[in-house]
Design a protein around this motif. Structure first.
Motif, PDB file in Angstrom:
ATOM      1  N   ALA C  66       0.667  -1.813  -0.180  1.00 41.49           N
ATOM      2  CA  ALA C  66      -0.173  -0.093   0.301  1.00 41.49           C
ATOM      3  C   ALA C  66       0.972   1.051   0.684  1.00 41.49           C
ATOM      4  O   ALA C  66       0.758   1.818  -0.466  1.00 41.49           O
ATOM      5  N   ALA C  97      -0.285  -4.073  -7.773  1.00 40.86           N
ATOM      6  CA  ALA C  97      -0.262  -2.767  -6.583  1.00 40.86           C
ATOM      7  C   ALA C  97      -0.543  -1.590  -7.225  1.00 40.86           C
ATOM      8  O   ALA C  97      -0.830  -0.587  -7.466  1.00 40.86           O
ATOM      9  N   GLU C  99       0.138  -0.562 -11.070  1.00 42.81           N
ATOM     10  CA  GLU C  99      -0.763  -0.116 -11.619  1.00 42.81           C
ATOM     11  C   GLU C  99      -2.624  -0.270 -11.287  1.00 42.81           C
ATOM     12  O   GLU C  99      -3.077   0.722 -12.012  1.00 42.81           O
ATOM     13  N   PHE C 100      -3.279  -0.485 -10.308  1.00 44.28           N
ATOM     14  CA  PHE C 100      -4.164  -0.452  -9.423  1.00 44.28           C
ATOM     15  C   PHE C 100      -4.010   0.800  -8.702  1.00 44.28           C
ATOM     16  O   PHE C 100      -5.137   1.376  -9.421  1.00 44.28           O
ATOM     17  N   ALA C 101      -3.332   0.978  -8.044  1.00 46.70           N
ATOM     18  CA  ALA C 101      -3.614   2.830  -7.219  1.00 46.70           C
ATOM     19  C   ALA C 101      -3.715   3.537  -8.286  1.00 46.70           C
ATOM     20  O   ALA C 101      -4.418   5.082  -7.601  1.00 46.70           O
ATOM     21  N   SER C 102      -2.389   3.357  -8.971  1.00 53.23           N
ATOM     22  CA  SER C 102      -2.345   4.638 -10.396  1.00 53.23           C
ATOM     23  C   SER C 102      -3.568   4.454 -11.114  1.00 53.23           C
ATOM     24  O   SER C 102      -3.636   5.773 -12.184  1.00 53.23           O
ATOM     25  N   ASN C 103      -4.235   3.667 -11.107  1.00 60.00           N
ATOM     26  CA  ASN C 103      -5.216   3.111 -12.246  1.00 60.00           C
ATOM     27  C   ASN C 103      -4.241   3.177 -14.006  1.00 60.00           C
ATOM     28  O   ASN C 103      -5.100   3.787 -15.499  1.00 60.00           O
ATOM     29  N   GLY C 104      -3.349   2.601 -13.611  1.00 61.02           N
ATOM     30  CA  GLY C 104      -2.621   2.570 -15.323  1.00 61.02           C
ATOM     31  C   GLY C 104      -1.643   2.149 -15.381  1.00 61.02           C
ATOM     32  O   GLY C 104      -0.555   2.529 -16.212  1.00 61.02           O
ATOM     33  N   ALA C 234      -7.661   4.231  -0.126  1.00 58.14           N
ATOM     34  CA  ALA C 234      -7.925   3.075  -0.445  1.00 58.14           C
ATOM     35  C   ALA C 234      -7.741   2.326   0.487  1.00 58.14           C
ATOM     36  O   ALA C 234      -7.538   1.374   0.975  1.00 58.14           O
TER      37      ALA C 234
END
Lengths: 345, 345, 345, 345
Positions: C66, C97, C99-104, C234
């Motif tokens: 995280a 993670a 990629e997910f947290a930053s939306n790509g 988050a």
């Protein structure tokens, strides 16, 4: 304002072909329900079902980046991964669109000769990591014809189908130049898609002669559940949909889709043959569709650029790509060939 | 295949107007560089800068949902929120596109007469929650003309500008019918946008007479940083961009954008006047642009539907929306009026 | 229920060290305001500011995945990219993670000896693609100490700082074993972070002796704007925050953070020295922190596993990782060494 | 450093209860495999299966925001929507976490007396919009006990189950105070969850007496497919998992989970009874679990604050919430009651 003469940079430099244009003009007479509730859209979708000999689900998006990324997102969740070739357009030229549309799915890159994945390269990736700390492979994405101008044979497609079944992977086909593949293979659209294990195809109209527009074809209908909502949410539902679907119908009904592709392929064949007769020109990959990849001396490349020829170059390797299209002419190819000859001499 | 006669369901039922079409056809002569590196795109962008009397940044997307959601995403992060009217299109008709493009930004809904936010309703939302457990307001989104066919006055815009400055909020304008607002207000485009505090405008070409295409205009250039990458990643970069930009240029250079909007507004005015002369017809909202909202008895509505009239209804309240467009004709309006008269009588 | 004796699989197999536990127990007396509005949290944050000799912003998250992914997301948008080593934890062990947290956001992988990025490898990636079709590099992520147990020297950090400034890139430091790096380098925390160009550090408490908890330290305060909202959204805002911050304070105030790290490093040194005296054992990477990477014959590895030793293996290369921790004992190391000796003999 | 005496602000102001602490300390003896591959985690998960009398899938996350948002994301895609009460925690206090975790799912807010959804209010939302321009409802989320301190009866749960089945909606239960609901209802955990149509329950340990930790329990196992990957990617996989699972086991095995809840409920009952005997105190919602909502004159509220009492207030309505917990004492309640009496007098 002036547009250019035909070029060899990309098939998306070309305009709208006559058949697509004619249907677009017809669709412009009068008003029509929005968001695809018009007759053109219905008829175009039906035509795809006929062409592919199966009751598939058909959706239209504005461009290929959207078609690829949304269909991939429909096949996997954010913590899954997509196996593709290291030269795949989804990896190299879509600015992270698949990762964005899926909210984080990773692309796992595999090597492979001539831009093609192999069953072996796929298996090696699938089995490399199977723990929770790495995204779980869910999809194989192949491009037909490939980014390097080659074409997966039926046998290669079947090997991929087998490996997909073995590991319960879905198969996505990026058909940016699908028409060129059909033209090259002498196989029916059905044979090289769902009969070969493809779950979803992104069939590109833009490069085939339209102003814009992509058809997403789900052979596996379950995967298409609520996909219309996905398109809408992603800003890919055209309100005046008929201006995408009518040109598609124009390409399909008149046979222009295949005629255009054949023409482009034949141009590439002619161009390749002529270029290979010039000393110092070397082919880079088998020319199987509408692209010719050749190595040229650096000063030749520079010389062509000075003469305002447009094409893609691959820095450091002396390689160039000449892409043919529905509107490529023999006259322009001969001019190009002549300029290459002169530059080399 | 037959399209319909003109309808009153939506201005996106109409086709391509002659000026947009002519430019599109001109743009189709020859080839052109892809992805907006063509002269049409350059010239259209320049024209917007001239029209708005400012050195703004201009981007083109395929449709309004994309334009709104991507520009909003540029103004806030996922943990921020956007204040909009409870009837705003971004809330009611974009299937969660703003939430998707921004990866989670919340829309905070404010009430307000006639579809308009007020400084007071905005402030009340901004001050309601200021703790970390609720998304922080960052943007005000207003629609001009509104979803209810009304128009924010300059004074109203200025009050919103003030509240935006007070709370350091950005201002986004959904200009789905921006041309109609300009036609209605007798103000310059600059006056009702950046001079009134608007940071970014989504100017819709589709409803104004194009096949498709939206211009996103950043008056606040800093907010446009890397926005081209954002569009590309979201599947909103057209390869054959000229087919969006050339028709835009057609609308702008010929003045058709304003002519079309004026025509639609005048049709709405005529329609309203005629309908109000019929006993039992009641206006719902002030008719200020190209939409007429009226209450009709339920059986009248049913009767019109039986005669294949197309329009939007509001269940339970007996309300209907008649939308006029660039191709609305007096003849069709008179037919509609006659049918309303007969149904009521 | 029984837990195991100390192992060499990972420093996260170890429990809570006495100092962290003692502060946690103290924090458990009575009630305290939630969400970090307690004295423990305030004091721990202040202590970090003192330790790093700068007025930094401090946030706490539950774990390192995280911390890394949220801080990276704060440094770039979805259409940007992060340059990291091909063995970086964010690439290989966080299941997408970032990629997910930053939306790509895409991770761009660079090679480099001993798990370290070099200015050259970074520059080569930054300059490879500069067009809109590929995510724009915005961040360099380095791990200190690295995933291969090595440590960036001050000189190496400065070279990276230079290249970051040259290309306007932010620098993120994954400090999963930051304490071990400090212990190894004999430099102050300030010197090897913000004085060396680091914008944000993820300082891991879990591996250093806590039950769980990570500190995210923004030396560049502007980048921390609204970061508290990001954490909350988050799912990374602990309601009973004191049970993360008090143990942190325990580690810091008592000096246990450095004592634990030194102990682990010294254990690794001892283990390496002993192992290298055994014929057939080969070191894989310089042992600079608390991990020992050695090559062992396959049957030796199997033999150790049969004796229930736990450690990471690298398939095909015959490599194993022995990780030391705050609670590693000489007795257990000697047992391990003896078993390796026996297995080889 | 000093913590406070017990307060009435929230049950997350309380510390760790003895039973949870004892198990945590036991779990700290020796080392244990990371990421949940330890015996404590296995045993805690098994205990949940026993408690709920079903072979459910159990996952642990750090907090309730994560548990709610990740489990909701598992039940719907970004273009779907979640129906919840307008006072639901997921709407009002999670800073857009559900929208973030799902990449855009919209929360659709329904009214309802005493913080409870009704079959009718759900149906009215489901049937309001069924077109592609609005996110499709997929999930009903209910909180048990509710944010207003009330409890859904078995009959109410069954009505919701029926409506869920009618419209093929999944049911998510936010069990932030699930233990308090069980204590209040005199029903088995199974009866008020999966036997009443609940697909997934987020069972909160933090408010029940742990330092932190939530159990996500999928009664519908199919919905849990690859959920472990989802947790990992979202930064919710604890490396030293035993420090979440062992305290859970402590709560469960010793019966402390129910004992703590009963105690808190009984305290609330006592507090309510005493407060209602004071003239000028009015109850706001039925007191059915561990929260007391009362109306107090503004100057009384201010007076209590001046005396450093902590509680939540509802601006404008004169309402306050007193929340009881596992460590609430009669002595502190009596102090509070006395201060209310004095302030009113």
């Amino acid at each position: 304002m002036s547009n250019n003469a035909e070029q060899f940079a990309s098939d998306n430099y070309s305009g709208i072909c006559p058949e697509a244009l004619e249907y677009m003009l017809q669709a412009n007479l009068g008003s029509a329900p929005a968001y695809g509730n018009d007759e053109w859209t219905q008829k175009a979708a039906d035509y795809f079902r006929e062409l592919f000999e199966i009751d598939c689900e058909v959706f239209f998006t504005f461009n290929g980046t959207a078609a690829n990324s949304l269909s991939l997102a429909a096949l996997c969740q954010s913590y899954h991964s997509v196996i593709c070739h290291e030269t795949a357009h989804i990896e190299t030229d879509e600015c992270g669109a698949p990762e964005f549309a899926s909210n984080g799915s990773k692309l796992l890159l595999a090597p492979g000769e001539n831009g093609k994945l192999t069953a072996q390269s796929i298996e090696s990736i699938v089995t490399k990591r199977t723990d929770i700390h790495f995204p779980k492979p869910k999809v194989i994405s192949i491009t037909q014809s490939t980014e390097l101008g080659t074409v997966y044979t039926i046998e290669e497609l079947w090997q991929i189908k087998e490996i997909a079944q073995k590991y319960q992977l879905k198969v996505h086909m990026d058909g940016a130049r699908f028409a060129n593949a059909v033209a090259a293979m002498n196989k029916s659209p059905a044979e090289i898609t769902w009969k070969s294990g493809v779950d979803v195809l992104c069939f590109c109209g833009t490069k085939n002669g339209m102003a814009l527009g992509e058809a997403i074809i789900f052979f596996n209908r379950k995967l298409a559940e609520d996909f219309d909502y996905r398109c809408k949410q992603a800003g890919q539902l055209a309100s005046k949909m008929r201006f995408i679907s009518a040109p598609w119908l124009g390409l399909l009904e008149t046979g222009a889709w295949l005629k255009n592709a054949r023409h482009a392929n034949q141009c590439a064949e002619y161009l390749e043959n002529q270029l290979l007769q010039i000393d110092g020109v070397e082919i880079m990959f088998p020319r199987e569709a509408n692209a010719v990849f050749v190595k040229l001396p650096e000063q030749v490349i520079q010389n062509l650029k000075d003469k305002h020829w447009q094409f893609y170059t691959f820095i450091g390797v002396g390689g160039v790509r000449f892409m043919c299209s529905w509107n490529t002419t023999k006259a322009r190819m001969d001019e190009l060939i002549k300029d290459v000859q002169e530059a080399i001499a």
